[in-house]
Design an enzyme around this catalytic site. Structure first.
Site, short mmCIF file in Angstrom:
data_model
loop_
_atom_site.label_atom_id
_atom_site.label_comp_id
_atom_site.label_asym_id
_atom_site.label_seq_id
_atom_site.Cartn_x
_atom_site.Cartn_y
_atom_site.Cartn_z
N PRO A 1 0.82 -1.21 0.00
CA PRO A 1 0.00 0.00 0.00
C PRO A 1 0.86 1.26 0.00
CG PRO A 1 -0.06 -1.12 2.14
CD PRO A 1 0.64 -2.03 1.19
N CYS B 1 0.35 5.51 -0.01
CA CYS B 1 -0.42 6.76 -0.02
C CYS B 1 -0.05 7.58 -1.25
CB CYS B 1 -0.08 7.60 1.21
SG CYS B 1 -0.68 6.92 2.75
N ALA C 1 -3.30 3.26 2.38
CA ALA C 1 -3.99 3.47 3.65
C ALA C 1 -5.26 4.28 3.39
CB ALA C 1 -3.07 4.21 4.61
N GLN D 1 -6.04 -1.37 2.32
CA GLN D 1 -5.55 -1.22 3.68
C GLN D 1 -6.45 -0.22 4.41
OE1 GLN D 1 -1.92 1.10 4.51
NE2 GLN D 1 -1.14 -0.67 5.64
N TYR E 1 0.67 4.47 13.48
CA TYR E 1 -0.71 4.94 13.41
C TYR E 1 -1.51 4.35 14.58
CZ TYR E 1 1.03 6.73 9.05
OH TYR E 1 1.79 7.41 8.12
N ARG F 1 -1.21 -5.45 8.55
CA ARG F 1 0.22 -5.08 8.54
C ARG F 1 0.61 -4.83 9.99
NH1 ARG F 1 3.40 -1.18 4.41
NH2 ARG F 1 3.74 -3.20 3.46
N LEU G 1 12.79 -2.84 1.46
CA LEU G 1 14.00 -2.96 0.64
C LEU G 1 14.16 -4.35 0.03
CD1 LEU G 1 16.47 -0.52 2.38
CD2 LEU G 1 15.57 -0.38 0.07
N ARG H 1 8.60 0.99 -3.23
CA ARG H 1 9.35 1.89 -4.11
C ARG H 1 9.79 1.21 -5.40
NH1 ARG H 1 13.09 3.71 0.79
NH2 ARG H 1 12.63 1.53 1.27
#
Ligand SMILES: Cc1cc2nc3c(=O)[nH]c(=O)nc-3n(C[C@H](O)[C@H](O)[C@H](O)COP(=O)(O)O)c2cc1C
Length: 365
Positions: free
Chosen positions: A24, A26, A58, A101, A183, A231, A301, A324
């Protein structure tokens, strides 16, 4: 040897074509929680990434639970309709299964978009009151949240269940709860953010109580035909805070609540916490979590096909998520398949792209 990464996996009643998941992410591009054309383009692209599952960013269960003014929500008929438009489009455009999510940002809400600074919203930027287990800010200069009272617990539990029902109506294959990255749910579990003296604070069981209540409320409204996961936090990366042993406890609790899978991430509980920047930094923690018997994904990563294949082939995790790397190469799964000597589904419109182009293949027509 056949690729394990590209073998199917069953999560509850849902089968994924392979073990690659788009994490996920944003996009800060929603309007009052509603998905926009940006999400059509972004998710429409990623359903053709070669991943078995694409998880929508999210998506917050109440308006004040959003991180920023641009964050997605699923708290109104308008936000449900806007997301349904995007998901219906994704079904037509690609073949990946689709997850969402569900989140509440807690004390990290009321923030600027990253490209506007990423700090707390200033007066004049329409900030709002944030809530948390205790009245402790995320870091220096951050909003001081209001410690949650009885009616907040009831409202937030109900908001998670209502958003999950909206996600089921939209037709998601998987729903996952955000219990990481500092969060709201994570902030209850971590002693860094939770210093309550009632039955929601103190022992590990007490700190897990509210996340567990949310999980149970969501489990009740999500049919078994939809995969349900979360998660979770593998480590706070702070001495005296959450460790891999807490992640194992969290996974066991969610498994007992009827969850189908967990995703091991880490970090984000306070502004001074530093997450490692080494390849696959959550993998060793995921391996410990997977020993509980719950299907386990990990993230952080994971960049190359061989690395991803090794993680699942060595039994360290059942699935890998990429964030990423998937933005950098939106056909990451296609290229990983090529590297591992297998192939993936492509849309008819793109069938001529490969494998006819690979070295040694018959000349492209
Ligand atoms: C642009 C961007 C947005 C993100 N948004 C979310 C999010 O909505 N929910 C979440 O759990 N993690 C989010 N993350 C974290 C990623 O899902 C992922 O856990 C993290 O980037 C590490 O994975 P990577 O090394 O593959 O990027 C975001 C990361 C990026 C780069």
């Amino acid at each position: 040897m056949p690729s394990v990464l590209f073998s199917p996996i069953k999560l509850g009643g849902v089968e994924l074509d392979n073990r690659i998941v788009v994490s996920p992410m944003c996009q800060y591009s929603a309007v009052d929680g509603c998905a926009t054309d940006w999400h059509l383009a972004h998710l429409g692209m990623l359903v053709n990434s070669g991943a078995g599952l694409v998880v929508v960013e999210a998506t917050h269960v109440e308006r004040h639970g959003r991180i920023t003014h641009g964050c997605m929500g699923l708290y109104s008929d308008e936000s449900e309709a806007a997301l349904k438009r995007v998901i219906d489009f994704c079904r037509r455009a690609g073949s990946a299964k689709l997850g969402i999510q569900l989140a509440h940002a807690g004390r990290k809400a009321s923030a600027q978009r990253p490209w506007e600074g990423g700090g707390p919203l200033k007066p004049g930027q329409d900030p709002w009151e944030t809530i948390a287990p205790s009245a402790l800010p995320f870091g220096p200069g951050w909003h001081i949240p209001r410690a949650m009272a009885a009616d907040d617990f009831e409202r937030v539990r109900g908001a998670f269940a209502a958003a999950a029902q909206r996600a089921v109506r939209i037709g998601f294959d998987a729903i996952e709860l955000h219990m990481a990255h500092g969060y709201l749910a994570h902030s209850f579990m971590s002693p860094i953010a939770n210093q309550r003296t009632d039955h929601y604070g103190g022992s590990a069981e007490n700190r897990m109580r509210f996340p567990r209540e949310i999980a149970e409320a969501v489990r009740q409204v999500v049919p078994r035909t939809v995969a349900l996961g979360a998660r979770i936090t593998g480590s706070d990366w702070i001495d005296g805070a959450l460790t891999p042993a807490d992640a194992v406890f969290c996974a066991k609790t969610l498994k007992a609540a009827g969850f189908d899978y967990v995703d091991v991430s880490s970090g984000g509980i306070s502004s001074d916490a530093r997450t490692p920047t080494t390849a696959g930094y959550n993998v060793q923690i995921a391996e410990q979590v997977r020993a509980t018997g719950i299907a386990t994904r990990t993230v952080g990563l994971i960049v190359t096909a061989q690395q991803a294949e090794g993680i699942v082939a060595d039994g360290k995790a059942d699935m890998v998520a990429l964030a990423r790397a998937a933005l950098d190469d939106p056909h990451w799964g296609w290229h990983a398949a090529r590297a591992l000597g297998v192939d993936v589904k492509r849309p008819n419109q793109y069938l001529r792209s490969a494998p006819a182009l690979w070295p040694g293949a018959a000349a492209a027509r």
